[in-house]
Design an enzyme around this catalytic site. Structure first.
Site, PDB file in Angstrom:
ATOM      1  N   THR A  54       8.354   1.147  -6.093  1.00 56.74           N
ATOM      2  CA  THR A  54       8.261   2.574  -5.114  1.00 56.74           C
ATOM      3  C   THR A  54       8.137   4.332  -5.501  1.00 56.74           C
ATOM      4  O   THR A  54       7.419   4.586  -5.190  1.00 56.74           O
ATOM      5  CB  THR A  54       9.632   1.818  -4.518  1.00 56.74           C
ATOM      6  OG1 THR A  54       9.849   0.573  -3.683  1.00 56.74           O
ATOM      7  CG2 THR A  54      10.296   3.019  -3.455  1.00 56.74           C
ATOM      8  N   ASN A  87       0.830  -8.669  -1.909  1.00 53.90           N
ATOM      9  CA  ASN A  87       1.883  -9.541  -2.489  1.00 53.90           C
ATOM     10  C   ASN A  87       2.674 -10.521  -1.905  1.00 53.90           C
ATOM     11  O   ASN A  87       3.493 -11.011  -2.470  1.00 53.90           O
ATOM     12  CB  ASN A  87       3.241  -8.398  -2.960  1.00 53.90           C
ATOM     13  CG  ASN A  87       3.419  -7.444  -1.659  1.00 53.90           C
ATOM     14  OD1 ASN A  87       2.348  -6.489  -1.175  1.00 53.90           O
ATOM     15  ND2 ASN A  87       4.599  -7.226  -0.683  1.00 53.90           N
ATOM     16  N   GLN A 147       1.828  -6.470  -8.715  1.00 54.56           N
ATOM     17  CA  GLN A 147       1.594  -8.012  -8.516  1.00 54.56           C
ATOM     18  C   GLN A 147       0.462  -8.184  -9.413  1.00 54.56           C
ATOM     19  O   GLN A 147       0.000  -9.162  -9.942  1.00 54.56           O
ATOM     20  CB  GLN A 147       1.422  -8.543  -7.144  1.00 54.56           C
ATOM     21  CG  GLN A 147       2.251  -8.257  -6.619  1.00 54.56           C
ATOM     22  CD  GLN A 147       3.803  -8.903  -6.923  1.00 54.56           C
ATOM     23  OE1 GLN A 147       3.303  -9.880  -7.189  1.00 54.56           O
ATOM     24  NE2 GLN A 147       4.482  -9.179  -5.601  1.00 54.56           N
ATOM     25  N   SER A 153       5.674  -2.182 -12.522  1.00 51.24           N
ATOM     26  CA  SER A 153       7.023  -2.422 -12.851  1.00 51.24           C
ATOM     27  C   SER A 153       7.378  -3.138 -13.101  1.00 51.24           C
ATOM     28  O   SER A 153       6.730  -4.134 -12.872  1.00 51.24           O
ATOM     29  CB  SER A 153       6.947  -3.253 -10.293  1.00 51.24           C
ATOM     30  OG  SER A 153       8.673  -2.697 -10.216  1.00 51.24           O
ATOM     31  N   GLY A 154       8.801  -3.038 -14.148  1.00 50.07           N
ATOM     32  CA  GLY A 154       9.270  -3.534 -14.490  1.00 50.07           C
ATOM     33  C   GLY A 154       9.316  -5.690 -14.180  1.00 50.07           C
ATOM     34  O   GLY A 154       9.221  -6.267 -15.076  1.00 50.07           O
ATOM     35  N   HIS A 155      10.159  -5.005 -13.439  1.00 50.35           N
ATOM     36  CA  HIS A 155      10.637  -6.667 -12.998  1.00 50.35           C
ATOM     37  C   HIS A 155      10.101  -7.869 -12.435  1.00 50.35           C
ATOM     38  O   HIS A 155      10.418  -8.608 -12.536  1.00 50.35           O
ATOM     39  CB  HIS A 155      11.773  -6.299 -11.713  1.00 50.35           C
ATOM     40  CG  HIS A 155      11.946  -5.832 -10.282  1.00 50.35           C
ATOM     41  ND1 HIS A 155      11.219  -6.682  -9.826  1.00 50.35           N
ATOM     42  CD2 HIS A 155      11.299  -5.040 -10.223  1.00 50.35           C
ATOM     43  CE1 HIS A 155      11.404  -6.019  -8.461  1.00 50.35           C
ATOM     44  NE2 HIS A 155      10.905  -4.769  -8.933  1.00 50.35           N
ATOM     45  N   THR A 195      17.222  13.071 -16.955  1.00 47.71           N
ATOM     46  CA  THR A 195      17.733  12.230 -17.960  1.00 47.71           C
ATOM     47  C   THR A 195      16.741  10.992 -18.351  1.00 47.71           C
ATOM     48  O   THR A 195      16.854   9.943 -17.379  1.00 47.71           O
ATOM     49  CB  THR A 195      19.524  11.851 -18.644  1.00 47.71           C
ATOM     50  OG1 THR A 195      19.370  13.400 -18.467  1.00 47.71           O
ATOM     51  CG2 THR A 195      19.353  11.561 -19.828  1.00 47.71           C
ATOM     52  N   CYS A 201      11.520  -7.323  -0.060  1.00 49.30           N
ATOM     53  CA  CYS A 201      11.141  -5.831   0.064  1.00 49.30           C
ATOM     54  C   CYS A 201      11.032  -5.580   2.470  1.00 49.30           C
ATOM     55  O   CYS A 201      12.152  -4.462   2.688  1.00 49.30           O
ATOM     56  CB  CYS A 201      10.453  -4.178   0.120  1.00 49.30           C
ATOM     57  SG  CYS A 201      10.098  -3.940  -1.478  1.00 49.30           S
TER      58      CYS A 201
END
Length: 379
Positions: A70, A149, A178, A198-200, A236, A322
Site C-alpha cells: 500500500t 490479486n 502478486q 511486499s514482504g508478507h 527511522t 483488503c
C-alpha cells in the site's frame, strides 16, 4: 491445517523470522546515529540494499525500503502525480486494480487529476492497444498490476513497458505484489520506472516491502522529515524489517523455478476437479499465474462456505483481504462482465510452494461436501 489463502498473506519462513530477531537484537542502534553502533547499523542497511538490488538486477540506489504494498503504490502514484503535475494532470490505470491503487487514483481525482480507467476483457486483461490509444500529450503516469490479486490474470506489462518507452515524459508503475515468485518480471530496460513489492506475500513479514525507483525518476515524498531513503521516505529505517525482506526475497528466488512448476501442477488439478463440480464456475483464465484459482458458486454465500471449511481447519478467502469485509460483490468479476450471481459468490484459492497435492485433494473433497450440505439446507 490446510492454508490456501496465500494471496492474502503467507506464513513467514522461520529463517526470515530469525533474521529479523538477530538484526533487532544486535543492530538495534539508529542507522542515522554517528557513533559506532549507528555506523554498524548503517552498514547493514547498505548491505541489505545491495543484496536486494542484486536479486532484482537493478542498481542499489534504485531500491527504497517501504512498509509494504500500500505504501509503495501510494508513493509511486502520488509521488509522480504531485511532482510532475506541471507537465500534465492526466493519469491512466485499469478497472481491476488493488484498492491501494484504485483509491489512490480516486484521491487524485478529488485533487483535479483526470483519470482514464482502461477496461478489461472477460479474462480480466486489458488491451495494450487500447491503453496506447488513451495516452495524451498531458499523460504523466500509467499504473497497473502485473498479476491480479483475485483472478490471477496476467497483464501485458512487458508490452506496456515498450509503449511507455516511446513517451519519455511519461512514467510507468507496476504493482508486482502478486507477481513476485510466481510470474518473473525483468526490470532492467523494461520501460518500468517504478515497481512495488511486499514482504508478507513472499513469506516475509508484514510491514516490509520495497519500491523500485528507476534512476532519474523524481517523486514527491509522502513523508517529510529526516531525509532517510534518499529523502523519499523520511523516518527511522526499519532495519530488521529490511533485512528480513531481503532474506525472504532471496529464498523465493532460490525456489522460484521449481516452485512455479509445482504450483502450476496443483492448479491444473484444481481446475479440472472444480470444473467437474456441480454448480461451480471457474473464473480464473487458463493462462493465469500459477498460484490463484477463483471460482463462483452461484446461489451460496461465499462466507458461509469459508466458515464451513474453516471448521475443518481449511482456509480459503473471498476476494482481496483488503476488501473482503466490505460489499459481497467483486468489482473485478463485474469488470470482466460477469453477472451478480457470479460476482457476489466468488471464492479464491491461493497456493504456496509448500502446498501439497494431498492438501489439494482433501480441500476438494471438503468443498464438494460443503456445497452439497449447504444446498441441501436451502432446498
Amino acid at each position: 491445517m490446510i492454508y490456501l489463502d496465500n494471496s492474502a498473506t503467507t506464513k513467514p519462513e522461520p529463517s526470515v523470522l530469525q533474521s529479523f530477531y538477530q538484526a533487532s537484537e544486535r543492530f538495534f542502534a539508529n542507522p542515522s546515529s554517528i557513533h559506532q553502533l549507528g555506523g554498524e547499523a548503517e552498514k547493514l542497511m547498505a548491505k541489505a540494499k545491495e543484496q536486494a538490488s542484486e536479486l532484482l538486477n537493478v542498481h542499489r540506489d534504485e531500491i527504497v525500503f517501504t512498509s509494504g504494498g500500500t505504501e509503495g503504490n501510494n508513493l509511486a502514484i502520488k509521488g509522480i502525480a504531485l511532482e510532475h503535475q506541471g507537465r500534465g494532470r492526466h493519469i491512466i490505470t485499469t478497472a481491476v486494480e488493488h484498492s491501494s491503487v484504485d483509491e489512490a487514483f480516486k484521491g487524485l481525482e478529488q485533487l483535479g487529476f483526470d483519470v482514464t480507467y482502461i477496461s478489461v476483457d472477460e479474462n480480466g486483461v486489458i488491451s495494450a492497444e487500447e491503453l496506447n490509444d488513451a495516452i495524451r500529450d498531458d499523460t504523466i503516469l500509467i499504473s497497473m498490476m502485473h498479476v491480479n490479486n483475485e483472478l490471477g490474470s496476467i497483464q501485458p506489462v512487458e508490452e506496456v513497458g515498450q509503449i511507455a518507452k516511446q513517451y519519455p515524459k511519461l512514467f510507468f508503475h507496476v504493482d508486482h505484489v502478486q507477481g513476485v515468485g510466481k510470474v518473473p518480471l525483468e526490470l532492467t530496460d523494461s520501460g518500468i520506472d517504478l515497481c512495488t513489492i511486499s514482504g508478507h506475500k513472499i513469506h516475509g513479514l508484514k510491514g516490509t516491502g520495497l519500491l523500485y525507483v528507476k534512476k532519474g525518476t523524481v517523486l514527491y515524498p509522502l513523508f517529510h522529515g529526516g531525509n532517510q531513503e534518499q529523502a523519499l521516505r523520511s523516518g527511522t529505517e526499519n532495519l530488521a524489517g529490511s533485512v528480513s525482506l531481503v532474506k525472504a526475497l532471496r529464498l523465493i528466488k532460490e525456489r522460484e523455478h521449481a516452485g512455479i512448476k509445482h504450483m502450476y501442477m496443483l492448479q491444473r488439478i484444481l481446475r479440472k476437479k472444480l470444473s467437474e463440480m456441480d454448480g461451480v464456475e471457474v473464473n480464473t483464465p487458463e493462462d493465469a499465474a500459477p498460484h490463484i484459482i477463483n471460482i463462483s458458486v452461484p446461489g451460496l454465500k461465499p462466507e458461509v462456505i469459508i466458515h464451513t471449511l474453516g471448521e475443518r481447519d481449511i482456509y480459503i478467502s473471498t476476494k482481496s483481504a483488503c476488501s473482503s469485509k466490505q460489499t459481497d460483490e467483486s468489482k473485478i468479476l463485474t469488470a470482466c462482465g460477469h453477472g451478480t450471481d457470479r460476482s457476489t459468490s466468488a471464492l479464491r484459492i491461493s497456493l504456496a510452494y509448500d502446498t501439497t497435492e494431498e492438501e489439494i485433494h482433501i480441500f476438494l473433497d471438503a468443498l464438494a461436501e460443503a456445497i452439497d450440505q449447504l444446498k441441501a439446507v436451502l432446498e
